[in-house]
Design a protein around this motif. Sequence first.
Motif, PDB file in Angstrom:
ATOM      1  N   GLN A  34      39.069  51.046  37.530  1.00 29.24           N
ATOM      2  CA  GLN A  34      38.369  50.415  38.419  1.00 29.24           C
ATOM      3  C   GLN A  34      36.919  50.153  37.860  1.00 29.24           C
ATOM      4  O   GLN A  34      36.160  49.423  38.506  1.00 29.24           O
ATOM      5  N   VAL A  77      31.578  48.843  48.779  1.00 33.86           N
ATOM      6  CA  VAL A  77      32.463  49.328  47.669  1.00 33.86           C
ATOM      7  C   VAL A  77      33.774  49.386  48.046  1.00 33.86           C
ATOM      8  O   VAL A  77      34.658  48.967  47.572  1.00 33.86           O
ATOM      9  N   LEU A  83      38.740  46.921  45.416  1.00 34.63           N
ATOM     10  CA  LEU A  83      39.602  48.082  44.853  1.00 34.63           C
ATOM     11  C   LEU A  83      40.660  48.780  45.979  1.00 34.63           C
ATOM     12  O   LEU A  83      40.545  48.629  46.968  1.00 34.63           O
ATOM     13  N   ALA A  88      38.345  53.529  45.761  1.00 37.13           N
ATOM     14  CA  ALA A  88      37.114  53.031  46.312  1.00 37.13           C
ATOM     15  C   ALA A  88      36.319  54.388  46.933  1.00 37.13           C
ATOM     16  O   ALA A  88      35.160  54.460  46.873  1.00 37.13           O
ATOM     17  N   TYR A  92      32.752  55.798  46.132  1.00 37.75           N
ATOM     18  CA  TYR A  92      31.584  55.933  46.954  1.00 37.75           C
ATOM     19  C   TYR A  92      31.180  57.305  47.388  1.00 37.75           C
ATOM     20  O   TYR A  92      29.950  57.595  46.988  1.00 37.75           O
TER      21      TYR A  92
END
Length: 109
Positions: A34, A77, A83, A88, A92
Motif C-alpha cells: 500500500q 484514506v 486501497l 486502508a 488511518y
Amino acid sequence: MEECSMENGRPPDPADWAVMDVVNYFRTAGFEEQASAFQEQVVTSAEDCIPVESGGRSNEPQEIDGKSLLLMTRNDVLTGLQLKLGPALKIYEYHVKPLQTKHLKNSSS
C-alpha cells in the motif's frame, strides 16, 4: 545551535517528511504493497468533480508528503488512495490518526 534529530532516517515531525519519507514510513510499518499509493496518486475524492476552471483540483497525480498526510481525513484514506478497505482502515486508525494527534500535541506545547 540545535541539531535536527532523525527518527529512522526521517525528521521526527511528520510535517517535515518528504514524499519518500511517507512511503518509507508505511513500508516500515508493514504496508509494503500500500505504501506506493502515497506517491504519484490520482486523488479521487468528491472535490475532484469540481471543474478545474472553477477552482477545483485537476485529476492529475498527487504525491502525499508529510504535510498532506497530516491533513488527510478518514474518507481521503479510505476512498482517495484506492486501497482495499481493511488495509486502508488500519493505515488511518493506527498510523494517520495517531500521527495527526501527536503532531497537534507537539505543535500546541
